[in-house]
Design a protein around this motif. Structure first.
Motif, PDB file in Angstrom:
ATOM      1  N   TRP A  18       1.297  -1.108   0.373  1.00 23.29           N
ATOM      2  CA  TRP A  18       0.224   0.456  -0.823  1.00 23.29           C
ATOM      3  C   TRP A  18       1.163   1.397   0.061  1.00 23.29           C
ATOM      4  CZ3 TRP A  18      -5.357  -0.103   3.527  1.00 23.29           C
ATOM      5  CH2 TRP A  18      -5.765   1.314   3.083  1.00 23.29           C
ATOM      6  N   LEU A  19       1.583   1.004   1.007  1.00 22.96           N
ATOM      7  CA  LEU A  19       2.565   2.493   0.353  1.00 22.96           C
ATOM      8  C   LEU A  19       3.497   2.190  -0.374  1.00 22.96           C
ATOM      9  CD1 LEU A  19       4.651   1.712   3.381  1.00 22.96           C
ATOM     10  CD2 LEU A  19       2.819   3.100   4.062  1.00 22.96           C
ATOM     11  N   LEU A  20       4.301   1.745  -1.264  1.00 21.61           N
ATOM     12  CA  LEU A  20       4.263   2.015  -2.055  1.00 21.61           C
ATOM     13  C   LEU A  20       3.325   1.853  -3.769  1.00 21.61           C
ATOM     14  CD1 LEU A  20       6.179  -1.307  -2.685  1.00 21.61           C
ATOM     15  CD2 LEU A  20       7.449   0.638  -2.997  1.00 21.61           C
ATOM     16  N   ASP A  21       2.175   1.819  -3.950  1.00 20.09           N
ATOM     17  CA  ASP A  21       0.764   2.140  -4.356  1.00 20.09           C
ATOM     18  C   ASP A  21       0.462   3.650  -4.149  1.00 20.09           C
ATOM     19  OD1 ASP A  21       0.349  -0.290  -5.367  1.00 20.09           O
ATOM     20  OD2 ASP A  21      -1.119  -1.695  -4.226  1.00 20.09           O
ATOM     21  N   ASP A  26       5.831   1.919  -8.809  1.00 23.72           N
ATOM     22  CA  ASP A  26       5.569   0.898  -9.513  1.00 23.72           C
ATOM     23  C   ASP A  26       6.676  -0.224  -8.834  1.00 23.72           C
ATOM     24  OD1 ASP A  26       4.111   0.979 -11.832  1.00 23.72           O
ATOM     25  OD2 ASP A  26       6.029   2.020 -13.430  1.00 23.72           O
ATOM     26  N   PHE A  27       6.077  -1.852  -9.195  1.00 27.92           N
ATOM     27  CA  PHE A  27       7.024  -2.583  -8.228  1.00 27.92           C
ATOM     28  C   PHE A  27       6.759  -4.262  -8.535  1.00 27.92           C
ATOM     29  CE2 PHE A  27       3.034  -2.534  -5.269  1.00 27.92           C
ATOM     30  CZ  PHE A  27       3.422  -3.089  -4.953  1.00 27.92           C
ATOM     31  N   ILE A  66      10.688   0.470   5.510  1.00 28.66           N
ATOM     32  CA  ILE A  66      10.323   1.449   4.053  1.00 28.66           C
ATOM     33  C   ILE A  66       9.759   2.603   3.378  1.00 28.66           C
ATOM     34  CG2 ILE A  66       8.373   0.466   2.159  1.00 28.66           C
ATOM     35  CD1 ILE A  66       9.360  -2.374   3.179  1.00 28.66           C
ATOM     36  N   ALA A  67       8.594   2.657   4.450  1.00 29.87           N
ATOM     37  CA  ALA A  67       8.044   4.182   4.653  1.00 29.87           C
ATOM     38  C   ALA A  67       8.492   5.536   4.563  1.00 29.87           C
ATOM     39  CB  ALA A  67       7.112   4.358   5.588  1.00 29.87           C
ATOM     40  N   ALA A 247      -5.289  -0.293  -5.938  1.00 28.08           N
ATOM     41  CA  ALA A 247      -3.496  -1.440  -5.689  1.00 28.08           C
ATOM     42  C   ALA A 247      -3.525  -1.179  -6.973  1.00 28.08           C
ATOM     43  CB  ALA A 247      -4.649  -2.888  -5.414  1.00 28.08           C
ATOM     44  N   ARG A 248      -2.129  -1.452  -7.162  1.00 28.32           N
ATOM     45  CA  ARG A 248      -1.927  -1.644  -8.834  1.00 28.32           C
ATOM     46  C   ARG A 248      -1.380  -2.897  -8.989  1.00 28.32           C
ATOM     47  NH1 ARG A 248       0.128   3.762  -9.955  1.00 28.32           N
ATOM     48  NH2 ARG A 248       2.316   3.037 -10.994  1.00 28.32           N
ATOM     49  N   VAL A 249      -1.094  -3.612  -7.403  1.00 24.30           N
ATOM     50  CA  VAL A 249      -0.192  -4.901  -8.124  1.00 24.30           C
ATOM     51  C   VAL A 249      -1.269  -5.798  -7.494  1.00 24.30           C
ATOM     52  CG1 VAL A 249       2.021  -6.270  -7.593  1.00 24.30           C
ATOM     53  CG2 VAL A 249       2.352  -3.950  -8.379  1.00 24.30           C
TER      54      VAL A 249
END
Length: 254
Positions: A18-21, A26-27, A66-67, A247-249
């Motif tokens: 969720w942090l990345l989204d 992209d990941f 990571i955040a 969500a992207r992934v």
């Protein structure tokens, strides 16, 4: 390309996804085998836990780290506020959510595994060595999970009491902020952390914990789910997932 090393069912890994989204980055979500993952984690980051983010030559372990890394390197769509008071409050709630997650995992796994092997099925995946040799891998994984997460009755009972206390505290924090977000007036780390930790209890659509196959749940689990949904906090988690979890992934990973 960034790679997030994960367990699909882990709510800490959901938090990292969720942090990345939220950042619009992209990941690839790459699954590791429980237990076996420790050698990889130690080699790359000097610790045993997931999630781990690989961003170029950088390796970052732990969802909170990571955040912080993402806000430093990719400041757009900030997860923490620049205001010192709001930043400190966010980190306090994030810490509380991380503690909550430990107890949600223990209590939820204990109840679910008592009536279903669905979590094991997801961990094994649709293909690969674990699926090919599932008659051997399933009982081994179940034993590892029970041991690693300490699913004995006494600890599960303690986790239930701790969950109750933390949820009550978070519910009050939400009410004091007028029930829209936990800190400030937009989505941030505190919201993502709390929602990710509570999602397994609500079986929300589109999450790893969605009850797609209408698996039978215990009365204790269903009762707790309904109690949570009767609180402003439970309704908030449900709303945030519906409106802001873009969500992207695929959480299932590769």
């Amino acid at each position: 390309m960034r790679t997030l090393y994960q367990f699909p069912l882990s709510h800490y890994c959901e938090k990292a996804r969720w942090l990345l989204d939220h950042k619009g980055l992209d990941f690839i979500a790459h699954n590791l085998i429980p237990g076996v993952h420790r050698a990889f984690s130690q080699l790359k980051t000097g610790q045993n836990n997931l999630p781990i983010l690989k961003d170029g030559e950088r390796w970052i372990a732990d969802s909170t780290q990571i955040a912080l890394y993402l806000d430093e390197i990719y400041p757009e769509h900030a997860l923490l506020r620049s205001d010192l008071r709001l930043r400190e409050k966010t980190l306090e709630i994030n810490l509380l959510a991380n503690e909550l997650g430990l107890h949600v995992r223990r209590w939820g796994l204990a109840l679910t595994l008592s009536i279903s092997d669905e979590p094991i099925e997801i961990m094994i995946g649709e293909k690969g060595y674990l699926r090919r040799f599932e008659k051997i891998s399933k009982p081994i994984l179940k034993t590892l999970i029970a041991k690693n997460y300490q699913l004995d009755a006494e600890r599960v009972a303690v986790s239930k009491n701790t969950m109750d206390a933390i949820i009550a505290e978070l519910n009050q924090i939400l009410i004091e902020n007028h029930c829209r977000y936990l800190v400030g007036d937009r989505l941030g780390l505190a919201d993502i952390a709390v929602c990710s930790m509570l999602a397994p209890l609500l079986e929300l659509e589109g999450t790893p914990w969605e009850n797609e196959n209408h698996e039978i749940q215990s009365d204790a689990f269903l009762g707790y789910k309904n109690e949570l949904l009767n609180l402003p906090l439970g309704q908030y988690v449900q709303r945030i997932y519906m409106t802001e979890r873009n969500a992207r992934v695929d959480w299932r990973g590769i």
